[in-house]
Design an enzyme around this catalytic site. Structure first.
Site, PDB file in Angstrom:
ATOM      1  N   GLU A  22       0.976  -1.770   0.123  1.00  0.00           N
ATOM      2  CA  GLU A  22       0.079  -0.284  -0.340  1.00  0.00           C
ATOM      3  C   GLU A  22       0.628   1.387  -0.124  1.00  0.00           C
ATOM      4  OE1 GLU A  22      -2.741   0.357  -0.273  1.00  0.00           O
ATOM      5  OE2 GLU A  22      -4.053  -1.728  -0.547  1.00  0.00           O
TER       6      GLU A  22
ATOM      7  N   TYR B  85      -6.718   6.176   4.069  1.00  0.00           N
ATOM      8  CA  TYR B  85      -7.042   5.395   3.560  1.00  0.00           C
ATOM      9  C   TYR B  85      -5.913   3.997   3.318  1.00  0.00           C
ATOM     10  CZ  TYR B  85      -5.619   2.627  -0.814  1.00  0.00           C
ATOM     11  OH  TYR B  85      -5.825   0.872  -1.478  1.00  0.00           O
TER      12      TYR B  85
ATOM     13  N   ASP C  53     -10.079   4.559  -2.309  1.00  0.00           N
ATOM     14  CA  ASP C  53      -9.515   5.079  -2.954  1.00  0.00           C
ATOM     15  C   ASP C  53      -9.507   6.882  -3.732  1.00  0.00           C
ATOM     16  OD1 ASP C  53     -10.095   3.832  -4.675  1.00  0.00           O
ATOM     17  OD2 ASP C  53      -7.692   3.103  -4.860  1.00  0.00           O
TER      18      ASP C  53
ATOM     19  N   CYS D 270     -18.988  -2.877 -18.361  1.00  0.00           N
ATOM     20  CA  CYS D 270     -19.815  -2.579 -17.145  1.00  0.00           C
ATOM     21  C   CYS D 270     -20.106  -3.568 -15.957  1.00  0.00           C
ATOM     22  CB  CYS D 270     -19.929  -0.952 -16.374  1.00  0.00           C
ATOM     23  SG  CYS D 270     -19.885  -0.727 -15.107  1.00  0.00           S
TER      24      CYS D 270
END
Length: 300
Positions: free
Chosen positions: A47, A130, A148, A212
């Protein structure tokens, strides 16, 4: 009176979160930090490295890093110079120093174990909201809304009908939590799935709406895909910036086996004023140190 067969109401469609989780099962990228059994320390390292850095550049450095420093204790014992050299060309090298500082804090406060509690994670050097939530969720399997830039863009389009996300706000966490499946394990899966949807499909600029999985539930698409209101997104340039100059100066020092004189840095950048300014900023950030005789090196 029971309903006749042709009067049976249609089944309710699966909740959006469930659809996104099912999509992720077949569309997810094969990234090493997502592999089953990846420990929280490896997730934390990934991360930090992925902040403003593409996956393709991160993956080889992440693998090498964890081979060398597989635990917080191992990294805490390394010198800042070793850490900066190992960071290589990932950019924003202050992240390397903050990650080492976080490793030291983990050893001192948590016995070398990465905690699952978000507040404890946020208290670590260089770990923000985050990253703390991502480590709690992806590293420990805790149900957490993780937000994010990609997630915020999905939420902006799916729920609010906006082409692009507004500035970050506290309600972003509520929006994501509302979409998550009821089952805890699938909610954890959803946190990474919606992030992947934003990275691969619901991208900035020209989203791939045709593929999508939730295109028929998207408020933005159903309202005609209105254009973004507000100033155009600024594209960050790199050439000629202080970031580039700082990187050039660090390249010289990474390659050096001993401290170098100031003149050795001249070939890295012609503009003496900018070069001096960037060297000063590296000294302030602790990425470079000056010896008593006036030479420069990475910190010990």
């Amino acid at each position: 009176m029971s309903a006749l067969p042709d009067e049976t109401p249609p089944a309710s469609p699966d909740p959006v979160g469930e659809v996104i989780v099912d999509w992720y099962a077949g569309a997810a990228r094969d990234l090493p930090w997502r592999a089953p059994g990846t420990d929280p320390w490896a997730v934390l390292v990934s991360e930090v490295m992925l902040q403003q850095t593409p996956v393709a550049r991160v993956e080889p450095v992440w693998r090498t890093w964890l081979e060398r420093w597989p635990t917080p204790a191992a990294l805490a014992a390394a010198s800042p110079a070793e850490v900066i050299r190992a960071w290589g060309k990932l950019g924003y090298p202050r992240r390397a120093l903050r990650l080492r500082e976080a490793a030291v804090a983990l050893v001192e406060r948590h016995g070398g174990v990465v905690p699952a509690d978000v507040a404890q994670l946020e208290a670590l050097p260089g770990v923000g909201t985050y990253t703390a939530r991502a480590v709690s969720c992806f590293g420990h399997g805790r149900r957490q809304p993780v937000v994010d830039t990609n997630v915020r863009r999905v939420v902006a389009r799916l729920l609010h009908g906006r082409a692009e996300a507004a500035p970050a706000r506290a309600t972003d966490l509520t929006d994501v939590a509302t979409l998550a499946p009821d089952d805890d394990a699938r909610a954890v899966r959803f946190s990474v799935a919606v992030m992947e949807l934003g990275a691969l499909v619901c991208v900035a600029g020209t989203p791939r709406c045709g593929v999508c999985p939730v295109r028929d539930r998207c408020t933005w698409r159903l309202s005609g895909s209105p254009a973004h209101e507000g100033p155009p997104r600024r594209v960050q340039r790199f050439a000629g910036t202080d970031r580039q100059v700082r990187g050039r100066l660090l390249d010289v020092l990474r390659a050096a086996h001993e401290p170098v004189v100031a003149d050795a840095l001249v070939p890295a950048w012609d503009d003496a004023v900018q070069r001096s300014r960037c060297l000063d900023s590296l000294l302030v950030d602790g990425l470079v140190v000056q010896t008593e005789d006036g030479r420069f090196s990475l910190p010990d």
